[in-house]
Design a protein around this motif. Structure first.
Motif, PDB file in Angstrom:
ATOM      1  N   LEU A  60       0.835  -1.206   0.000  1.00 34.03           N
ATOM      2  CA  LEU A  60       0.000   0.000   0.000  1.00 34.03           C
ATOM      3  C   LEU A  60       0.867   1.252   0.000  1.00 34.03           C
ATOM      4  N   ALA A  61       0.765   2.013  -1.066  1.00 36.43           N
ATOM      5  CA  ALA A  61       1.644   3.180  -1.199  1.00 36.43           C
ATOM      6  C   ALA A  61       0.928   4.344  -1.877  1.00 36.43           C
ATOM      7  N   ALA A  62      -0.379   4.485  -1.601  1.00 34.79           N
ATOM      8  CA  ALA A  62      -1.144   5.519  -2.299  1.00 34.79           C
ATOM      9  C   ALA A  62      -1.340   6.785  -1.485  1.00 34.79           C
ATOM     10  N   LYS A 121       0.087  12.907   5.238  1.00 35.36           N
ATOM     11  CA  LYS A 121      -0.089  14.319   5.644  1.00 35.36           C
ATOM     12  C   LYS A 121       0.819  14.708   6.788  1.00 35.36           C
ATOM     13  N   ARG A 122       1.007  13.773   7.721  1.00 32.06           N
ATOM     14  CA  ARG A 122       1.770  14.112   8.928  1.00 32.06           C
ATOM     15  C   ARG A 122       3.260  14.332   8.651  1.00 32.06           C
ATOM     16  N   MET A 123       3.698  14.010   7.419  1.00 33.55           N
ATOM     17  CA  MET A 123       5.096  14.287   7.056  1.00 33.55           C
ATOM     18  C   MET A 123       5.303  15.755   6.705  1.00 33.55           C
ATOM     19  N   GLY A 126      -9.072   4.830   2.014  1.00 34.71           N
ATOM     20  CA  GLY A 126      -8.701   3.969   3.136  1.00 34.71           C
ATOM     21  C   GLY A 126      -7.963   2.720   2.684  1.00 34.71           C
ATOM     22  N   THR A 127      -7.375   2.020   3.663  1.00 32.53           N
ATOM     23  CA  THR A 127      -6.541   0.857   3.346  1.00 32.53           C
ATOM     24  C   THR A 127      -7.375  -0.277   2.739  1.00 32.53           C
ATOM     25  N   GLY A 128      -8.649  -0.380   3.140  1.00 29.33           N
ATOM     26  CA  GLY A 128      -9.526  -1.423   2.588  1.00 29.33           C
ATOM     27  C   GLY A 128      -9.772  -1.175   1.117  1.00 29.33           C
ATOM     28  N   GLY A 163       3.439   0.499   2.796  1.00 36.75           N
ATOM     29  CA  GLY A 163       4.689   1.014   2.237  1.00 36.75           C
ATOM     30  C   GLY A 163       5.470   1.874   3.209  1.00 36.75           C
ATOM     31  N   ASP A 164       4.946   2.059   4.405  1.00 40.17           N
ATOM     32  CA  ASP A 164       5.616   2.954   5.354  1.00 40.17           C
ATOM     33  C   ASP A 164       6.163   2.214   6.574  1.00 40.17           C
ATOM     34  N   THR A 165       6.400   0.893   6.433  1.00 44.94           N
ATOM     35  CA  THR A 165       6.973   0.114   7.541  1.00 44.94           C
ATOM     36  C   THR A 165       8.331  -0.462   7.113  1.00 44.94           C
ATOM     37  N   TYR A 202      -1.559   3.786  16.702  1.00 44.25           N
ATOM     38  CA  TYR A 202      -1.714   2.504  16.000  1.00 44.25           C
ATOM     39  C   TYR A 202      -3.104   1.912  16.244  1.00 44.25           C
ATOM     40  N   GLY A 203      -3.514   0.993  15.360  1.00 47.45           N
ATOM     41  CA  GLY A 203      -4.707   0.207  15.607  1.00 47.45           C
ATOM     42  C   GLY A 203      -4.417  -0.799  16.721  1.00 47.45           C
ATOM     43  N   ARG A 204      -5.378  -0.955  17.654  1.00 47.14           N
ATOM     44  CA  ARG A 204      -5.171  -1.888  18.773  1.00 47.14           C
ATOM     45  C   ARG A 204      -5.772  -3.249  18.435  1.00 47.14           C
ATOM     46  N   VAL A 216      -9.017  -2.141  16.326  1.00 45.59           N
ATOM     47  CA  VAL A 216      -9.721  -0.864  16.511  1.00 45.59           C
ATOM     48  C   VAL A 216      -8.721   0.276  16.346  1.00 45.59           C
ATOM     49  N   GLU A 217      -9.041   1.180  15.456  1.00 42.54           N
ATOM     50  CA  GLU A 217      -8.156   2.330  15.230  1.00 42.54           C
ATOM     51  C   GLU A 217      -8.160   3.257  16.442  1.00 42.54           C
ATOM     52  N   GLU A 218      -7.053   3.948  16.626  1.00 47.48           N
ATOM     53  CA  GLU A 218      -6.910   4.909  17.728  1.00 47.48           C
ATOM     54  C   GLU A 218      -8.135   5.830  17.833  1.00 47.48           C
ATOM     55  N   ILE A 269      -0.370  -3.899  19.108  1.00 52.26           N
ATOM     56  CA  ILE A 269      -0.816  -3.060  17.992  1.00 52.26           C
ATOM     57  C   ILE A 269      -0.740  -3.817  16.666  1.00 52.26           C
ATOM     58  N   ASN A 270      -1.480  -3.292  15.709  1.00 51.01           N
ATOM     59  CA  ASN A 270      -1.460  -3.812  14.348  1.00 51.01           C
ATOM     60  C   ASN A 270      -0.305  -3.154  13.605  1.00 51.01           C
ATOM     61  N   THR A 271       0.622  -3.955  13.081  1.00 47.93           N
ATOM     62  CA  THR A 271       1.761  -3.377  12.341  1.00 47.93           C
ATOM     63  C   THR A 271       1.354  -2.967  10.925  1.00 47.93           C
ATOM     64  N   GLY A 272       0.175  -3.438  10.484  1.00 47.98           N
ATOM     65  CA  GLY A 272      -0.249  -3.110   9.115  1.00 47.98           C
ATOM     66  C   GLY A 272       0.148  -4.175   8.108  1.00 47.98           C
ATOM     67  N   SER A 273       0.706  -5.293   8.581  1.00 51.77           N
ATOM     68  CA  SER A 273       0.994  -6.424   7.691  1.00 51.77           C
ATOM     69  C   SER A 273       0.066  -7.589   8.046  1.00 51.77           C
ATOM     70  N   TYR A 274      -0.424  -8.248   7.012  1.00 48.66           N
ATOM     71  CA  TYR A 274      -1.354  -9.366   7.202  1.00 48.66           C
ATOM     72  C   TYR A 274      -1.157 -10.368   6.085  1.00 48.66           C
ATOM     73  N   VAL A 275      -1.548 -11.618   6.337  1.00 44.29           N
ATOM     74  CA  VAL A 275      -1.767 -12.543   5.221  1.00 44.29           C
ATOM     75  C   VAL A 275      -3.205 -12.998   5.315  1.00 44.29           C
TER      76      VAL A 275
HETATM   77  C1  UD1 Z   1      -2.753   1.676   9.557  1.00 39.44           C
HETATM   78  C2  UD1 Z   1      -3.721   0.682  10.195  1.00 39.44           C
HETATM   79  C3  UD1 Z   1      -3.423   0.594  11.697  1.00 39.44           C
HETATM   80  C4  UD1 Z   1      -1.980   0.180  11.915  1.00 39.44           C
HETATM   81  C5  UD1 Z   1      -1.028   1.116  11.157  1.00 39.44           C
HETATM   82  C6  UD1 Z   1       0.378   0.541  11.191  1.00 39.44           C
HETATM   83  C7  UD1 Z   1      -5.836   0.754   8.964  1.00 39.44           C
HETATM   84  C8  UD1 Z   1      -7.233   1.249   8.954  1.00 39.44           C
HETATM   85  N1  UD1 Z   1      -5.091   1.102   9.987  1.00 39.44           N
HETATM   86  O1  UD1 Z   1      -3.015   2.947  10.140  1.00 39.44           O
HETATM   87  O2  UD1 Z   1      -4.290  -0.355  12.295  1.00 39.44           O
HETATM   88  O3  UD1 Z   1      -1.687   0.198  13.279  1.00 39.44           O
HETATM   89  O4  UD1 Z   1      -1.403   1.243   9.771  1.00 39.44           O
HETATM   90  O5  UD1 Z   1       1.343   1.438  10.723  1.00 39.44           O
HETATM   91  O6  UD1 Z   1      -5.446   0.061   8.051  1.00 39.44           O
HETATM   92  N2  UD1 Z   1      -2.832   3.872   2.070  1.00 39.44           N
HETATM   93  C9  UD1 Z   1      -3.280   3.745   0.775  1.00 39.44           C
HETATM   94  N3  UD1 Z   1      -4.517   4.169   0.454  1.00 39.44           N
HETATM   95  C10 UD1 Z   1      -5.368   4.739   1.363  1.00 39.44           C
HETATM   96  C11 UD1 Z   1      -4.915   4.864   2.691  1.00 39.44           C
HETATM   97  C12 UD1 Z   1      -3.634   4.424   3.016  1.00 39.44           C
HETATM   98  O7  UD1 Z   1      -2.563   3.240  -0.085  1.00 39.44           O
HETATM   99  O8  UD1 Z   1      -6.473   5.100   0.983  1.00 39.44           O
HETATM  100  C13 UD1 Z   1      -1.466   3.397   2.396  1.00 39.44           C
HETATM  101  C14 UD1 Z   1      -0.555   4.518   2.851  1.00 39.44           C
HETATM  102  O9  UD1 Z   1       0.180   5.041   1.779  1.00 39.44           O
HETATM  103  C15 UD1 Z   1       0.367   3.790   3.844  1.00 39.44           C
HETATM  104  C16 UD1 Z   1      -0.484   2.649   4.364  1.00 39.44           C
HETATM  105  O10 UD1 Z   1      -1.563   2.494   3.465  1.00 39.44           O
HETATM  106  O11 UD1 Z   1       1.509   3.264   3.227  1.00 39.44           O
HETATM  107  C17 UD1 Z   1      -1.005   2.918   5.767  1.00 39.44           C
HETATM  108  O12 UD1 Z   1      -1.773   4.090   5.750  1.00 39.44           O
HETATM  109  P1  UD1 Z   1      -1.763   5.105   6.969  1.00 39.44           P
HETATM  110  O13 UD1 Z   1      -2.678   6.230   6.642  1.00 39.44           O
HETATM  111  O14 UD1 Z   1      -0.376   5.424   7.361  1.00 39.44           O
HETATM  112  O15 UD1 Z   1      -2.462   4.188   8.075  1.00 39.44           O
HETATM  113  P2  UD1 Z   1      -2.398   4.351   9.637  1.00 39.44           P
HETATM  114  O16 UD1 Z   1      -3.329   5.422  10.054  1.00 39.44           O
HETATM  115  O17 UD1 Z   1      -0.987   4.468  10.067  1.00 39.44           O
END
Ligand code: UD1
Ligand code: CA
Length: 460
Positions: free
Chosen positions: A9-11, A15-17, A78-80, A102-104, A139-141, A154-156, A169-175
């Protein structure tokens, strides 16, 4: 790992950067964050990779190159939604989907392999890579049941006070099994505080369908997701430490890893010694038994064996065996130094080739020049290679001796074994074995000093 496809995921903009550059293209250890994630995925043996791009899509595509499949997420819903855009790009071979953000950048291939294997061993519908950290803020819990199954994430912003206390916490990696992902992802709803389609809700939906979801706890150091510049600096430090450890394991002496900055992928030969405040960047390759630093930056350069570089900068150049550079010299792009070349102090070199055994020991600017073997360039020699419009070449053949403080006005050649007298401004070619001197004759006025002194005394 033919069965496993990966979605990166790299879309997002990140913003926080507070940056014009997409977050995933910010670098740590000299490498874009998303590239580091892709390295981990590929090192885990996964060959089918879909990168989801959106904000700065062209920039991300260009940085990563044409060897990946890209899915365009037009709006960052969103990530979904991001994973949804990737699904149609996965082949029919793919039965399991690894999703990574893409940010881990600290994730290792070992941990990803463990995650994939754990899901296969347990037969769960999905496995979540979690981390247990002191400060879980942002992070998501991970909500677990008594039997250690993942119930939900659950997101923060949606978490209750109690849920916020959870340190897993959820690292954002899954299979996911592809089938499990497809059974849930179309049903996501943006019914949360951020109004986004959360990939994490697939976990809840799988559980509601009574499908098992397991967790794998990652080493804490690997869990960081980069959202801010501060986190970027922290990741940089971890990666830098890893690179120094790698080099030390390979037989390189590093006096102070805390002040040695090595980009990922830099190669250094055995028994090379690195002094403090040294930067090895880009696609640099260093030979054996070199001595680098202190205070040296080498960027995308290739150095032979037994090269010494002290307090100097070397960029995009090739340096032969047993060369010496510095202190305080600047080797700009495009130089090729043969073996046994000596570049001393305060020398600037650009697009120049220097033959074997030649010396430029002090205070010179040499640009766009071809220097033969066994040449000596005197202190303060300048190639005047630029006429304000064009750059011109200087040729200095084997065995030439250039006296100190010489200007060589290009285009010009100094032929084999010729000598140029100190202080000359050379505008015409110098024939082989000849002497060229260009300076006015010295005038000597006898007794002049004495008379001057007398006059000063009288004036007082
Ligand atoms: C996400 C997770 C959170 C987890 C955290 C880990 C969800 C809802 N939350 O939160 O549980 O603890 O990562 O770091 O998944 N992205 C897209 N398209 C979108 C939104 C995001 O490609 O529409 C990509 C971003 O570029 C990024 C990644 O997905 O590489 C994560 O997005 P980010 O907004 O950083 O998610 P977090 O709020 O950190
Ligand atoms: Ca994040």
């Amino acid at each position: 790992m033919q069965r496993v496809g990966a979605v990166v995921l790299a879309a997002g903009q990140g913003k926080r950067m507070m940056s014009d550059t997409p977050k995933v293209l910010h670098c740590a250890a000299g490498v874009p964050l998303v590239r580091l994630v892709l390295d981990a995925v590929e090192d885990a043996g996964i060959t089918e990779v879909v990168v989801v791009v959106g904000q700065g899509a062209d920039m991300v595509r260009e940085a990563l190159g044409p060897e990946y499949t890209y899915a365009l997420q037009e709006k960052q819903l969103g990530t979904g939604d991001a994973v949804l855009q990737a699904l149609p790009h996965l082949s029919d071979h793919c039965k399991e989907v690894l999703v990574v953000c893409g940010d881990t950048p600290l994730l290792t291939s070992e941990t990803l392999e463990k995650l994939v294997k754990s899901r296969q061993d347990t037969g769960s519908a999905a496995a979540v890579l979690t981390g247990i950290i002191d400060d879980p803020k942002g992070y998501g819990r991970v909500i677990k049941t008594a039997d250690n199954m993942v119930e939900a994430i659950v997101e923060e912003s949606d978490a209750s006070v109690e849920q916020k206390r959870i340190q897993e916490i959820n690292t954002g990696s899954y299979v996911f099994t592809k089938e499990g992902l497809e059974a849930t992802i179309y049903r996501l709803q943006p019914d949360n505080k951020q109004g986004e389609y959360y990939l994490t809700d697939c976990i809840r939906l799988l559980r509601e369908a009574r499908r098992p979801v397991t967790a794998v706890v990652a080493p804490t150091i690997e869990t960081a997701g980069i959202n801010t510049r501060q986190q970027l600096a922290e990741a940089e430090q971890v990666l830098r430490e890893r690179e120094c450890l790698r080099l030390m394991d390979e037989g390189v002496t590093i006096f102070d890893p805390r002040t040695t900055y090595v980009d990922k992928g830099v190669q250094v030969g055995q028994d090379t010694v690195i002094h403090p405040f040294t930067f090895l960047q880009g696609k640099t390759i260093i030979g054996k038994r070199c001595v680098l630093g202190p205070g040296t930056r080498i960027c995308s350069a290739v150095l032979g064996n037994e090269v010494t570089v002290q307090d100097s900068v070397v960029v995009e150049s090739t340096i032969g065996d047993q060369c010496q550079i510095g202190p305080y010299s600047h080797i700009r792009p495009g130089n090729v130094l043969a073996d046994h070349v000596k570049i001393g102090g305060f020398v600037e070199l650009k697009a120049t080739s220097v033959g074997q055994g030649s010396k430029i020991p002090h205070l010179s600017y040499i640009g766009d020049t071809i220097i033969g073997a066994d040449v000596n360039i005197g202190a303060g020699t300048i190639t005047c290679n630029y006429d304000g419009i064009h750059k011109h070449k200087t040729f200095i053949e084997d065995g030439v001796f250039i006296g100190s403080n010489t200007n060589l006005v290009a285009p010009v050649s100094v032929r084999k074994d010729a000598v140029v007298g100190a202080g000359s401004t050379i505008t015409k070619d110098v024939p082989p074995a000849s002497l060229a001197v260009e300076r006015s004759r010295q005038a000597v006025i006898p007794e002049w000093g004495k008379k001057k002194r007398k006059k000063e005394e009288y004036d007082e």
